[in-house]
Design a protein around this motif. Structure first.
Motif, PDB file in Angstrom:
ATOM      1  N   UNK A 154      45.357  49.557  11.263  1.00 38.79           N
ATOM      2  CA  UNK A 154      46.193  48.399  11.583  1.00 38.79           C
ATOM      3  C   UNK A 154      46.913  47.901  10.341  1.00 38.79           C
ATOM      4  N   UNK A 155      46.273  47.980   9.201  1.00 36.29           N
ATOM      5  CA  UNK A 155      46.920  47.551   7.959  1.00 36.29           C
ATOM      6  C   UNK A 155      48.097  48.451   7.621  1.00 36.29           C
ATOM      7  N   UNK A 156      47.999  49.750   7.967  1.00 33.11           N
ATOM      8  CA  UNK A 156      49.114  50.651   7.698  1.00 33.11           C
ATOM      9  C   UNK A 156      50.320  50.279   8.550  1.00 33.11           C
ATOM     10  N   UNK A 157      50.107  50.081   9.849  1.00 32.22           N
ATOM     11  CA  UNK A 157      51.234  49.637  10.677  1.00 32.22           C
ATOM     12  C   UNK A 157      51.581  48.185  10.374  1.00 32.22           C
ATOM     13  N   UNK A 158      50.592  47.434   9.873  1.00 29.91           N
ATOM     14  CA  UNK A 158      50.814  46.021   9.561  1.00 29.91           C
ATOM     15  C   UNK A 158      51.728  45.797   8.378  1.00 29.91           C
ATOM     16  N   UNK A 159      51.798  46.765   7.446  1.00 34.37           N
ATOM     17  CA  UNK A 159      52.718  46.563   6.329  1.00 34.37           C
ATOM     18  C   UNK A 159      54.160  46.504   6.820  1.00 34.37           C
ATOM     19  N   UNK A 160      54.422  47.150   7.944  1.00 33.40           N
ATOM     20  CA  UNK A 160      55.742  47.021   8.576  1.00 33.40           C
ATOM     21  C   UNK A 160      55.810  45.722   9.377  1.00 33.40           C
ATOM     22  N   UNK A 161      54.828  45.537  10.251  1.00 38.06           N
ATOM     23  CA  UNK A 161      54.850  44.404  11.180  1.00 38.06           C
ATOM     24  C   UNK A 161      54.736  43.074  10.436  1.00 38.06           C
ATOM     25  N   UNK A 162      53.711  42.928   9.612  1.00 35.11           N
ATOM     26  CA  UNK A 162      53.462  41.655   8.937  1.00 35.11           C
ATOM     27  C   UNK A 162      54.509  41.353   7.864  1.00 35.11           C
ATOM     28  N   UNK A 163      55.076  42.400   7.272  1.00 37.73           N
ATOM     29  CA  UNK A 163      56.041  42.165   6.190  1.00 37.73           C
ATOM     30  C   UNK A 163      57.310  41.495   6.694  1.00 37.73           C
ATOM     31  N   UNK A 164      57.564  41.540   8.009  1.00 39.36           N
ATOM     32  CA  UNK A 164      58.763  40.868   8.530  1.00 39.36           C
ATOM     33  C   UNK A 164      58.700  39.355   8.323  1.00 39.36           C
ATOM     34  N   UNK A 165      57.498  38.842   8.003  1.00 35.76           N
ATOM     35  CA  UNK A 165      57.404  37.422   7.646  1.00 35.76           C
ATOM     36  C   UNK A 165      58.246  37.122   6.412  1.00 35.76           C
TER      37      UNK A 165
END
Length: 658
Positions: free
Chosen positions: A56-67
């Protein structure tokens, strides 16, 4: 010296193509095979995957970085209405996108995503072209993720108050360096990428919690900001229904907040499954991926609502505009303003790092999708199945995109949103069809509604920002052109992955191997006694074969000529009491015949002979028939496939044409 250089070249080639089988035992090129460690979509036996929260952290660097940029985009698009519009985005996320992708995880547990689901609905060339079109949008999504995120990371670095005077004109160089570093991480290895992602996501989310808490504290202690906001909101939009209506209109501009789902499915093969998982039923991997998608969506939803609220209330509207201190970095602005330069700089560093590494999940998605489809279609070189060469190719393309857009975040936003929305719409349509086929009426209606919403958003986005679909069209045209040229270049490649004979076929081969092995390639017509009798007489006359010599007929039925690689099953049968016939099903007649005679040679130790008739008609037209439909100039193409597969003439099966 020359020996040393050759050894270095060999080691470099072995490192680049690690896990890729090039040469078979017989010395001929083998059908492209990918070892587990070289295929991003496969979890090798010795590597059982990673815990779902780590992936989840790997896909999260894309998803969460949109913040890093989403609150600013929402403020520019919706103004004071930004928190309400963001709530609409969250509703679509949790009630629409999340259920869709949870179903996609069930239907394509090897990370193929909605592309594989839709591929099953279409066959032949129309299916291949449809998949290539979706791959074009996927390439748009993932590559623009890499370049846009790196560009935004460089923006945060350049606009840091302590560095802006030094780096104000270095954004292009910084972006290119960040893209190159991302490629270097993937050249090193995928597990290292996951480890880096876990650290970056943990630190970034922790810092954002601090910024959100401090922001909410200031909102509560400065009571007038809430009053000013609600007063302005009511004055501008009147009532809640008008607010919702306007939120729906600006929703397409906020669609970047949906970006993490496609990559969440793409990295699915790296999720750890249960010990009893199988490739056919990886229930543990599916369950873990659903946890991944749900947890990421819930975390992001909370942050989206909270950050849009505090940035809208605490940052002056003019600062969001181009040239303003909060443009593209709203949360960083709050971090500097309320927590001081030291914390603000730490926040900038964390934001820069996660935005840079946001391309990691996109790179993982590219490495999972492209090698899975293109080489199988014959539309990429053999080496495209190896990870490292593809990393270099994608990195070079990212350099080109960065240069074309001058590392401008806003200029790439339309293309990014288009890629994301097209893939999400295709996923919603795919699961709607899957639910309908499963006779799940409730799910069918629900997914159909989600499909309609996403299609509406996609169309509006394309109308408002046509540059996105233009860029996507360039990717699609490039992929199709290169794919067709690659398929043409590999037209004479032996592309049968395996050959298996049933007991009757094995008996025919054993029997004929005691004499000279002679096959007759026959295009079946009526399959009556006269057809086979006349064919033998013609072959004997054309090639001066003695009467006592025996023959076995070989008949190939073309199934899907657009398929490039497949296994070959050979069945034996006796017709009319005396004619022995081997029947094959394949995507290409010449390749099937070449694979069969090579297999017979290898298993018997004898050199087979195969007899043909010349094909009537224009040779160029017949070659196009072979290229597109797997038949046409059968005799010369079979000989050419054999020549490429077996360079040793003394070991090459003999081809006779009369």
């Amino acid at each position: 010296m020359a020996t040393t250089d050759h050894a270095r070249t060999s080691r470099l080639r072995a490192w680049m193509l690690e896990g890729l089988a090039d040469i078979g035992k017989a010395g001929r090129q083998q059908p492209a095979q990918t070892e587990p460690e070289a295929r991003p979509g496969h979890t090798p036996p010795e590597h059982k995957g990673q815990r779902w929260w780590r992936v989840m952290c790997l896909t999260g660097v894309d998803y969460f970085s949109t913040l890093g940029y989403q609150p600013g985009i929402a403020a520019l698009a919706a103004g004071l209405l930004s928190p309400v519009a963001t709530i609409v985005l969250v509703i679509v996320t949790l009630a629409g996108a999340l259920p869709v992708y949870r179903r996609v995880a069930e239907e394509s547990p090897r990370g193929e995503g909605s592309i594989a689901m839709l591929e099953r609905l279409l066959t032949f060339w129309k299916g291949k072209l449809f998949v290539l079109t979706l791959l074009g949008f996927a390439a748009t999504d993932f590559l623009i993720t890499i370049t846009l995120s790196a560009a935004d990371a460089s923006t945060h670095l350049v606009e840091n108050p302590h560095l802006t005077s030094t780096l104000h004109d270095k954004q292009m160089v910084i972006t290119l360096v960040l893209v190159a570093l991302l490629g270097a991480v993937f050249l090193k290895g995928f597990l290292e990428a996951i480890g880096v992602a876990v650290v970056l996501v943990g630190i970034y989310l922790g810092l954002n919690v601090v910024v959100v808490v401090v922001g909410l504290w200031h909102v509560m202690t400065q009571g007038h900001v809430v009053t000013d906001w609600t007063t302005g909101l009511t004055a501008d939009h009147g009532n809640i229904f008008a607010m919702i209506g306007v939120s729906l209109l600006v929703f397409p501009k906020l669609a970047l907040g949906l970006s993490g789902f496609e990559t969440g499915v793409a990295v699915m093969p790296h999720v750890e499954g249960d010990p009893d998982d199988t490739e056919e039923n990886p229930k543990g991997r599916i369950r873990g991926t659903k946890k991944l998608l749900t947890t990421a969506a819930l975390i992001m939803s909370v942050f989206l609502i909270a950050t849009s609220f505090i940035t809208t209330l605490l940052i002056p509207e003019k600062e969001f505009e181009s040239g303003g201190q909060a443009n593209g970095r709203a949360l960083a602005y709050l971090a500097h303003h309320y927590l001081g330069g030291a914390f603000g700089t730490v926040y900038d560093v964390s934001t820069i790092a996660i935005l840079w590494f946001a391309g990691a999940s996109a790179m993982a998605g590219l490495l999972n999708l492209m090698p899975r489809y293109l080489p199988r279609y014959g539309m990429a070189p053999h080496w495209a199945r190896a990870v490292r060469p593809m990393v270099i190719v994608f990195t070079l393309v990212a350099f080109l995109v960065t240069w074309i857009f001058d590392a401008d975040v806003d200029a790439q936003g339309g293309a990014y949103a288009t890629g994301v929305l097209v893939l999400m719409s295709s996923a919603a349509i795919a699961v709607t069809i899957a639910a309908r086929r499963a006779a799940q009426k409730g799910w069918t209606i629900g997914f159909a509604v989600v499909s309609a919403v996403l299609l509406y958003v996609t169309v509006v986005n394309v109308i408002e920002r046509p540059d996105g679909v233009k860029i996507g069209a360039c990717f699609i045209a490039g992929i199709i052109l290169i794919s067709l040229l690659s398929r043409l270049a590999r037209a004479f490649e032996l592309r049968v992955t395996s050959v298996s004979l049933d007991p009757m076929a094995e008996r025919f081969v054993r029997d004929i191997a005691s004499r000279r092995i002679r096959f007759i390639a026959n295009e079946p017509d009526n399959r009556d006694k006269a057809e086979y009798r006349d064919k033998i007489e013609q072959i004997r006359a054309d090639n001066d074969v003695p009467v006592q010599e025996d023959f076995v007929f070989v008949e190939v039925t073309v199934l899907d000529p657009s398929e490039f690689e497949a296994g070959l099953t050979v069945r034996g049968e006796v017709l009319h009491g005396r004619y022995r016939i081997l029947t094959l099903e394949s995507s290409s007649i010449p390749n099937a015949l070449a694979a069969l005679v090579l297999h017979v040679r290898d298993t018997t130790g004898c050199i087979p002979h195969i007899y043909f008739e010349w094909t009537e008609g224009n040779p160029f037209t017949n070659f196009l028939r072979f290229f597109l439909f797997g038949q046409g100039e059968v005799a010369p193409v079979t000989r050419e496939v054999l020549r490429e597969a077996e360079p040793d003439r003394t070991r090459r099966p003999r081809v006779h044409v009369g």
